[in-house]
Design a protein around this motif. Sequence first.
Motif, PDB file in Angstrom:
ATOM      1  N   LEU A   4       0.613  -1.365   0.056  1.00 28.08           N
ATOM      2  CA  LEU A   4       0.347   0.248   0.053  1.00 28.08           C
ATOM      3  C   LEU A   4       0.879   1.215  -0.126  1.00 28.08           C
ATOM      4  N   VAL A   5       0.321   2.358  -0.750  1.00 25.61           N
ATOM      5  CA  VAL A   5       1.363   3.032  -1.204  1.00 25.61           C
ATOM      6  C   VAL A   5      -0.080   4.331  -1.506  1.00 25.61           C
ATOM      7  N   THR A   6       0.564   5.136   0.137  1.00 26.22           N
ATOM      8  CA  THR A   6      -0.393   6.300  -0.079  1.00 26.22           C
ATOM      9  C   THR A   6       0.322   7.787  -1.068  1.00 26.22           C
ATOM     10  N   GLY A   7      -0.179   8.501  -1.640  1.00 24.56           N
ATOM     11  CA  GLY A   7       0.528   9.532  -2.165  1.00 24.56           C
ATOM     12  C   GLY A   7       1.621   9.282  -3.420  1.00 24.56           C
ATOM     13  N   ALA A   8       1.170   8.020  -3.763  1.00 26.99           N
ATOM     14  CA  ALA A   8       1.872   8.100  -5.294  1.00 26.99           C
ATOM     15  C   ALA A   8       1.413   8.509  -6.450  1.00 26.99           C
ATOM     16  N   ALA A   9       0.559   9.822  -5.992  1.00 27.48           N
ATOM     17  CA  ALA A   9      -0.021  10.963  -7.389  1.00 27.48           C
ATOM     18  C   ALA A   9       1.099  12.002  -7.162  1.00 27.48           C
ATOM     19  N   SER A  10       2.085  11.883  -6.004  1.00 32.14           N
ATOM     20  CA  SER A  10       2.551  12.834  -6.140  1.00 32.14           C
ATOM     21  C   SER A  10       4.524  12.795  -6.457  1.00 32.14           C
ATOM     22  N   PHE A  11       4.971  13.089  -7.202  1.00 22.84           N
ATOM     23  CA  PHE A  11       6.083  13.831  -7.833  1.00 22.84           C
ATOM     24  C   PHE A  11       7.403  12.777  -7.386  1.00 22.84           C
ATOM     25  N   ILE A  12       7.514  12.595  -5.799  1.00 24.63           N
ATOM     26  CA  ILE A  12       8.846  11.516  -5.306  1.00 24.63           C
ATOM     27  C   ILE A  12       7.861  10.380  -5.196  1.00 24.63           C
ATOM     28  N   GLY A  13       6.491  10.353  -5.623  1.00 21.74           N
ATOM     29  CA  GLY A  13       5.717   8.714  -5.144  1.00 21.74           C
ATOM     30  C   GLY A  13       5.333   8.412  -5.936  1.00 21.74           C
ATOM     31  N   TYR A  37      -4.002  19.743  -5.915  1.00 20.97           N
ATOM     32  CA  TYR A  37      -3.541  20.520  -6.719  1.00 20.97           C
ATOM     33  C   TYR A  37      -2.247  19.545  -7.482  1.00 20.97           C
ATOM     34  N   ALA A  38      -1.496  19.119  -6.963  1.00 26.26           N
ATOM     35  CA  ALA A  38      -0.421  18.999  -7.782  1.00 26.26           C
ATOM     36  C   ALA A  38       0.270  17.437  -7.733  1.00 26.26           C
ATOM     37  N   SER A  39      -1.688  16.863  -7.380  1.00 20.70           N
ATOM     38  CA  SER A  39      -0.637  15.280  -8.456  1.00 20.70           C
ATOM     39  C   SER A  39      -1.237  15.688  -9.966  1.00 20.70           C
ATOM     40  N   THR A  40      -0.272  14.005 -10.254  1.00 16.58           N
ATOM     41  CA  THR A  40       0.005  13.854 -11.223  1.00 16.58           C
ATOM     42  C   THR A  40      -0.160  12.314 -11.831  1.00 16.58           C
ATOM     43  N   ALA A  75       2.286  10.096   1.145  1.00 19.88           N
ATOM     44  CA  ALA A  75       1.324  11.272   1.182  1.00 19.88           C
ATOM     45  C   ALA A  75       1.307  12.699   1.709  1.00 19.88           C
ATOM     46  N   ALA A  76       1.428  13.522   1.829  1.00 23.51           N
ATOM     47  CA  ALA A  76       2.080  14.342   2.343  1.00 23.51           C
ATOM     48  C   ALA A  76       1.633  16.229   1.854  1.00 23.51           C
ATOM     49  N   GLU A  77       1.183  17.238   2.258  1.00 17.62           N
ATOM     50  CA  GLU A  77       0.901  18.887   1.801  1.00 17.62           C
ATOM     51  C   GLU A  77       2.223  18.628   2.568  1.00 17.62           C
ATOM     52  N   SER A  78       3.563  19.528   0.909  1.00 21.29           N
ATOM     53  CA  SER A  78       4.552  19.854   1.049  1.00 21.29           C
ATOM     54  C   SER A  78       5.288  20.931   0.798  1.00 21.29           C
ATOM     55  N   HIS A  79       4.118  22.064   0.651  1.00 20.51           N
ATOM     56  CA  HIS A  79       4.713  23.124   0.184  1.00 20.51           C
ATOM     57  C   HIS A  79       4.981  24.989   1.591  1.00 20.51           C
ATOM     58  N   VAL A  80       5.891  24.800   1.831  1.00 17.65           N
ATOM     59  CA  VAL A  80       6.210  25.523   2.902  1.00 17.65           C
ATOM     60  C   VAL A  80       5.375  26.506   3.213  1.00 17.65           C
ATOM     61  N   ASP A  81       5.570  27.944   1.777  1.00 16.04           N
ATOM     62  CA  ASP A  81       4.777  29.103   1.244  1.00 16.04           C
ATOM     63  C   ASP A  81       3.198  28.390   2.050  1.00 16.04           C
ATOM     64  N   ARG A  82       2.927  27.461   1.362  1.00 18.44           N
ATOM     65  CA  ARG A  82       1.699  27.063   1.404  1.00 18.44           C
ATOM     66  C   ARG A  82       0.808  27.254   2.862  1.00 18.44           C
ATOM     67  N   SER A  83       2.045  26.077   3.564  1.00 14.95           N
ATOM     68  CA  SER A  83       1.857  26.031   5.090  1.00 14.95           C
ATOM     69  C   SER A  83       1.779  27.668   5.851  1.00 14.95           C
ATOM     70  N   PRO A 175      12.789  15.031 -13.288  1.00 13.76           N
ATOM     71  CA  PRO A 175      11.660  14.977 -13.898  1.00 13.76           C
ATOM     72  C   PRO A 175      10.333  15.399 -13.240  1.00 13.76           C
ATOM     73  N   ARG A 176       8.998  15.235 -13.383  1.00 17.01           N
ATOM     74  CA  ARG A 176       8.222  15.692 -13.571  1.00 17.01           C
ATOM     75  C   ARG A 176       7.641  15.726 -12.164  1.00 17.01           C
ATOM     76  N   GLN A 177       8.209  17.166 -11.713  1.00 13.40           N
ATOM     77  CA  GLN A 177       8.397  17.203 -10.415  1.00 13.40           C
ATOM     78  C   GLN A 177       7.054  18.875 -10.425  1.00 13.40           C
ATOM     79  N   PHE A 178       6.162  18.721  -9.603  1.00 14.83           N
ATOM     80  CA  PHE A 178       5.642  20.088  -9.988  1.00 14.83           C
ATOM     81  C   PHE A 178       6.080  21.209  -9.708  1.00 14.83           C
ATOM     82  N   PRO A 179       5.302  21.976 -11.016  1.00  8.46           N
ATOM     83  CA  PRO A 179       6.440  23.453 -10.943  1.00  8.46           C
ATOM     84  C   PRO A 179       6.055  24.394 -10.589  1.00  8.46           C
TER      85      PRO A 179
END
Length: 328
Positions: A4-13, A37-40, A75-83, A175-179
């Motif tokens: 089971l992998v949580t957050g696997a639509a994230s860049f690292i996951g 919003y940051a998922s691919t 799975a995590a919210e990871s953007h410091v500015d947004r926090s 590659p594939r890191q959310f911009p």
Amino acid sequence: MNLLVTGAASFIGSAYVRTLLSEDPAVHVTVLNRLTYASTLDTDHPRLRFVHGDVCDPVLVDRLMAGADQVVRFAAESHVDRSISGAEPFVRTNVFGTQTLLDAAVSHGVGPFVHVSTDEVYGSIPEGAWTEDCPLSPNSPYAASKAASDLLALAQHRTHGLDVRITRCSHNYGPRQFPEKLIPLFVTHLLDGEQAPLYGEGTHVREWVHVEDHCAGVDLVRTRGRAGEVYHLGGGTELTNRELTGLLLDACGAGPDRIRRVPDRKGHDLRYALDDGKARAELGYRPRHAFTDGLAATVAWYRDHRAWWEPLKHRLRDPLDGAAQARR
């Protein structure tokens, strides 16, 4: 083996799941992701099952955990500015979501449970490098939420004997890191003829690791690590943000006039650095990507994949765009 992998639509996951499925034919992966919003997402693999859902949903998490042998928690919210703008989503996902997963793992006897964390839980270090036994001293709401989740995970090991293994990594690129993150934000701005927004004087120091090296380290911890232990996964390349910006300008054929100074972030940590000797000695961890080559390949990927990142940049048309310089 069911993972089971949580957050696997994230860049690292997502990078971790792609690599794992390509290298281990015995692994079947269930991905749980809320698709923020940051998922691919790419679900086109016969041994991959995608479940659209929330790690904070105890009923769903319990059902998925019942069919799992092991867990990797990205799975995590990871953007410091947004926090800084609003901490509630970070506390909800990173703290309550982690506890929900831990409770279900204890209930079903699932393990190892690999909890992926960050160097930012330590705060800022003026010189030297943190070892795994250094005290946590987070300074941003994001980092505080991750430190809390680390402590909850370790508490489940000490209290219930859950096989928890924690990784803490340096800043990721590839590659594939959310911009909204520093490298893809700057690269895509420069490729569009725009300016790169540099915080303050650009003296903040970060250590960089290629995402594929980080993912390889996470899997070493999953397969070879010890229960209740923390492992650092570093990259070995330390740069100031100003030095990194210079490299990106050169790679994009741009001059120093393409830098735009923006006010510094509140509570901005000056320097992060990890001592990853434990992972090297115990697990055989070795980053394979030389930073110069990895950065050049990353810039080339964004240059060749406009169709991937241009739609994502439309999601960033908010006040954070242009000041977004975050950690991975």
